[in-house]
Write a protein that holds these residues in place. Structure first.
Motif, PDB file in Angstrom:
ATOM      1  N   GLU A 209      26.333  41.289  30.233  1.00 26.15           N
ATOM      2  CA  GLU A 209      27.488  40.232  30.077  1.00 26.15           C
ATOM      3  C   GLU A 209      28.348  40.014  31.408  1.00 26.15           C
ATOM      4  O   GLU A 209      28.404  41.081  32.039  1.00 26.15           O
ATOM      5  CB  GLU A 209      28.535  40.531  29.014  1.00 26.15           C
ATOM      6  CG  GLU A 209      29.643  41.268  29.010  1.00 26.15           C
ATOM      7  CD  GLU A 209      30.664  41.404  27.952  1.00 26.15           C
ATOM      8  OE1 GLU A 209      30.549  40.293  27.326  1.00 26.15           O
ATOM      9  OE2 GLU A 209      31.416  42.403  28.162  1.00 26.15           O
TER      10      GLU A 209
ATOM     11  N   THR B  26      33.466  39.000  31.357  1.00 31.44           N
ATOM     12  CA  THR B  26      33.226  38.904  29.906  1.00 31.44           C
ATOM     13  C   THR B  26      32.949  37.484  29.189  1.00 31.44           C
ATOM     14  O   THR B  26      33.630  36.643  29.481  1.00 31.44           O
ATOM     15  CB  THR B  26      34.370  39.760  29.186  1.00 31.44           C
ATOM     16  OG1 THR B  26      35.304  38.922  28.969  1.00 31.44           O
ATOM     17  CG2 THR B  26      34.812  41.129  29.622  1.00 31.44           C
TER      18      THR B  26
ATOM     19  N   ASN C 161      35.955  46.867  34.326  1.00 32.93           N
ATOM     20  CA  ASN C 161      35.781  45.575  34.669  1.00 32.93           C
ATOM     21  C   ASN C 161      36.909  44.820  35.601  1.00 32.93           C
ATOM     22  O   ASN C 161      36.606  44.386  36.714  1.00 32.93           O
ATOM     23  CB  ASN C 161      35.653  44.353  33.452  1.00 32.93           C
ATOM     24  CG  ASN C 161      34.725  44.606  32.508  1.00 32.93           C
ATOM     25  OD1 ASN C 161      34.681  45.852  32.065  1.00 32.93           O
ATOM     26  ND2 ASN C 161      33.803  43.679  32.264  1.00 32.93           N
TER      27      ASN C 161
END
Length: 858
Positions: free
Chosen positions: A727, A731, A765
């Motif tokens: 992904e 996100t 992330n």
């Protein structure tokens, strides 16, 4: 009228946009009025800046070029996602409240000197007269009181927020008081002129006007900032747009059945009427500029070239006859009359040389647009193409198709005019020099070779009489072989639309060289009517049979042809040309092949040979459509790093940022930060695959491989890692919120939302994103050397970091193909990354602290 232009520049953003409007600002023919590109964050209507015309704030345009009325957004449907809508509404209001506090402090800073100046006006030693004080500070007190009252009423609503809170009546009242702003606007020009005259006449007032202190927000560490009076007097003009921008955002995120909705609609109506009253005072006169279209003794070759004339770009039609070169443009003729050419100049081939201009000659300076403006225009054209295809299927859509085609033609013509950068200089040995700009060394070589071939004959210099010149120029219309400028909107519907996706090319080897040389090849594909260089092999030294065997991945944008050019590398520095764009390496051969969809779309490699001037270059190619290339495929093996979730990798490595990201960034900063086109130029695919395997298997020789590997392959490996994440880094869950946040019109609301979204990212992330962000900023600092601006880097990385997984792309979207999704979302994806790249440094620790008015979960 100059004042209204200044007002218009600010008020233009007041007009609504449906999140993203891909209109171009007016392309005006031959470059006499260059269109301006937009930053994509909000729609900016065209403003005529011609010095002989009164400026005009035009109505916004729909994608077909027709004016659209500034109607308010529809808001969330009754029973829609109420919770999400109110959450976004809260973000918008919070940001607006913060900006209101700053604005009130600015007005206070203006009022501070007004009172003592007015008091001293009646003394024996006045700084200013009463009239001067009242002119300069006209309506400032009233505006301050209006906004102070609004701020005090709005603040408790934000602090005690729930779904029943209503604020529409406050905005309705604020809008109803815009008449005060109208009075301020009418006086603004006089106020500025009076302040300037008083500063020149009175040093005491000059000191006051240049050192006004503005308080910072309550939570700010900075106590005060020094601002000039001129800057502060401009704030109300800037501010009058803010409430309207916010109203659009509020309506967009307010359910229709909420009590606020009709009140906000009414406030927006009042605000738009105010804008209209400003526009009525601006004289809307514009002149149409006709695009010069040139079309081609015995004609040998003709085509459209961009000429640099008087420091501006002009599209010319150039005709090569057996004894002369003629440059023409289309004459303006009465409606219904036969079209004709007008000769701009001609040179007998006997007098033509290719010698470069003297370095002292600055009359041919080449002005190159930033690459991001070119990229933005490509995206707009892609969107229009998608809309045309949809309208073709719609009942009664033909008239709209024609309007869309016309607009696309304008945009493609603009691209054709501004994209070429490779100079082709023509010199008349008895007179003037001329400069053309071409998009490819391929075209330049063809023109030069055609002229030189004719010059080998025994040519006599010729001088044409005015009658002879007129007859020759008139014949060009019938003789021409190229009838239209090379843009896709001129093609028939039956013609192939070209390929979109990735072309994989392996350049194997070459034969046929008579002497040993240092040899390399470049690969070009056509894109939006012109060719661009996409890849370059290594230089194979001192050989007659180079064996490159290098694979490249080339992105196609409606491409129909692949060109291969073979060069002999020049290492003699004394041969280098001062012109950055001038290629001094010798072309040994060139050729092109048509990209046949049936041939290249098979899963197997297709091998082919291009013959060029006795040289044969062997290559293979295969094609992957964009629909397939958009897919994110999770890795079946969780032991590697490619295709594996980022939190799995960081947990395994016990790191905050994946090792592959840190190492690639370190190597690029060590020896690739000065590389022209770093992250844009393709690396050799086999090198990238070798690095991918090494990182996946945790080979001990990774550091040694990195130090020896071509830097473009390392940059390509980093891009591939982010592209193959199961992904996107930002996100799938937050993707819709990023798209909504970047579309917010109010800067404070946008800031609030975009920072809130970063805080919502998982820690691995976020840390990886912030690390990459600072790296890309450091790359952009070297833009004068590497030609990679923040916008260029955002264009490269934006879709890679944000493009959603396949399962997410179709949720709630009535879009027929991945290509449509790309067309509609890619500009927003680029703008999201660009927003963070242009933002002051973002600290992980600071971001995690809640420094805003409130915090909610996305």
């Amino acid at each position: 009228m100059a004042f209204f232009f200044e007002v218009a520049c600010v008020l233009r953003s007041l007009l609504p946009s449906n999140d993203f409007n891909y209109n171009t600002d007016g392309y005006e023919g031959d470059g006499t009025e260059d269109g301006k590109s937009q930053d994509g964050s909000e729609t900016l209507p065209y403003i005529d800046e011609s010095p002989t015309m009164s400026p005009q704030l035009c109505a916004p345009q729909g994608p077909d070029g027709e004016a659209v009325s500034p109607t308010p957004p529809e808001g969330l449907p009754p029973g829609g996602d109420m919770e999400k809508g109110l959450e976004m509404k809260k973000l918008v209001l919070s940001g607006f409240l913060a900006s209101e506090e700053i604005y009130i402090n600015q007005l206070e800073a203006l009022l501070l000197p007004m009172r003592p100046l007015k008091a001293t006006a009646t003394t024996s030693q006045p700084v200013l007269t009463i009239q001067q004080v009242e002119t300069i500070f006209y309506k400032i007190q009233d505006i301050f009181e209006i906004h102070k009252e609004f701020y005090d009423a709005l603040l408790p609503n934000i602090q005690q927020w729930d779904e029943k809170v209503t604020v529409g009546h406050l905005f309705q009242k604020l809008a109803s008081q815009l008449g005060v702003y109208k009075a301020f606007v009418d006086n603004y020009k006089v106020a500025l002129e009076t302040a300037e005259k008083c500063s020149q006449a009175n040093s005491q007032f000059q000191k006051i006007s240049e050192n006004l202190k503005v308080k910072g927000p309550k939570d700010s560490k900075d106590c005060t900032t020094i601002v000039t009076m001129e800057a502060l007097l401009y704030k109300p003009i800037d501010r009058v747009t803010r409430s309207t921008l916010v109203l659009h955002d509020l309506l967009k995120h307010t359910p229709k059945d909420h009590p606020d909705f009709p009140l906000l609609q009414d406030a927006l109506r009042i605000s738009q009427n105010f804008l209209s009253s400003i526009n009525e005072e601006i004289d809307p006169r514009r002149t149409a500029v006709t695009t010069p279209k040139g079309e081609a003794r015995q004609l040998v070759k003709d085509g459209f070239l961009v000429e640099v004339s008087e420091s501006s770009r002009k599209v010319r039609h150039v005709f090569l006859f057996t004894d002369l070169l003629l440059c023409a443009k289309m004459k303006k003729t009465a409606v219904g009359r036969h079209q004709q050419y007008e000769c701009k100049w001609y040179i007998p081939l006997a007098d033509l040389t290719f010698q470069t201009l003297d370095e002292s000659d600055t009359s041919h300076s080449i002005q190159v647009l930033p690459e991001h403006e070119i990229e933005e225009m490509k995206i707009k054209i892609s969107v229009l193409k998608s809309e045309i295809q949809k309208e073709k299927k719609a009942p009664k859509g033909q008239s709209r198709v024609e309007r869309l085609r016309k607009k696309m033609n304008e945009q493609e013509s603009w691209l054709l005019l501004h994209s070429p950068t490779i100079p082709f200089r023509i010199h008349n040995k008895h007179g003037k020099s001329y400069l053309f700009l071409l998009s490819s060394d391929y075209e330049r070589s063809e023109w030069r070779e055609s002229i030189q071939k004719l010059q080998k004959k025994d040519l006599q210099a010729c001088v044409l009489s005015s009658v002879e010149l007129q007859v020759l120029t008139s014949s060009c219309f019938k003789l021409r072989t190229v009838h239209n400028i090379p843009v896709t909107s001129n093609k028939d519907d039956e013609e192939t639309p070209g390929l979109y996706g990735f072309l994989h090319v392996i350049v194997h080897s070459a034969k046929g060289f008579k002497e040993s040389a240092n040899l390399y090849c470049t690969l070009e594909v056509d894109s939006y009517g012109y060719f661009v260089s996409k890849a370059k092999t290594r230089v194979f030294r001192d050989t007659t049979e180079p064996q490159w065997n290098e694979e490249f991945e080339i992105e196609l944008e409606g491409s129909q042809y692949l060109r291969i050019l073979c060069y002999e590398k020049c290492y003699d520095k004394s041969m280098l040309n001062k012109d950055d764009n001038e290629i001094v390496d010798k072309i040994m051969g060139k050729g092109q092949v048509q990209l046949d969809p049936q041939t290249v779309q098979s899963k197997n490699w297709h091998m082919d040979v291009i013959e060029m001037n006795g040289i044969k270059v062997e290559f293979s190619m295969k094609f992957t459509s964009r629909d397939l290339s958009l897919k994110r495929t999770p890795s079946k093996k969780q032991s590697g790093v490619f295709g594996v979730k980022i939190n799995v990798v960081t947990k395994r490595e016990r790191s905050k940022v994946p090792y592959i990201v840190r190492q690639c960034i370190e190597e690029v900063e060590k020896r690739g930060i000065d590389e022209v086109g770093i992250y844009r130029i393709s690396g050799v695919a086999t090198d990238i695959q070798a690095l991918k395997t090494a990182f996946d298997t945790n080979t001990k020789d990774i550091l040694m491989m990195l130090s020896d590997m071509d830097i473009n392959a390392i940059a390509g490996t980093l891009k591939l890692y982010f592209r193959e994440l199961p992904e996107p880094l930002l996100t799938d869950r937050l993707y819709p919120a990023f798209m909504e946040g970047i579309a917010l019109s109010d800067p404070a609301a946008k800031e609030n939302c975009m920072m809130h979204l970063l805080r919502s990212l998982p820690d691995p992330n976020l840390m990886t994103f912030l690390t990459l962000l600072e790296h890309l900023k450091r790359v952009a600092e070297k833009e004068p050397i590497n030609k990679m601006s923040l916008h260029n880097l955002a264009t490269v990385f934006g879709p890679t970091l944000l493009r959603p997984s396949e399962s997410e792309t179709t949720k709630g979207q009535h879009i027929t193909s991945a290509s449509d999704i790309w067309s509609h979302d890619v500009m927003a994806q680029v703008q999201v990354l660009l927003y963070y790249l242009q933002h002051p440094p973002i600290s992980f620790a600071e971001l995690k602290r809640n420094t805003l008015y409130f915090s909610t979960d996305v």
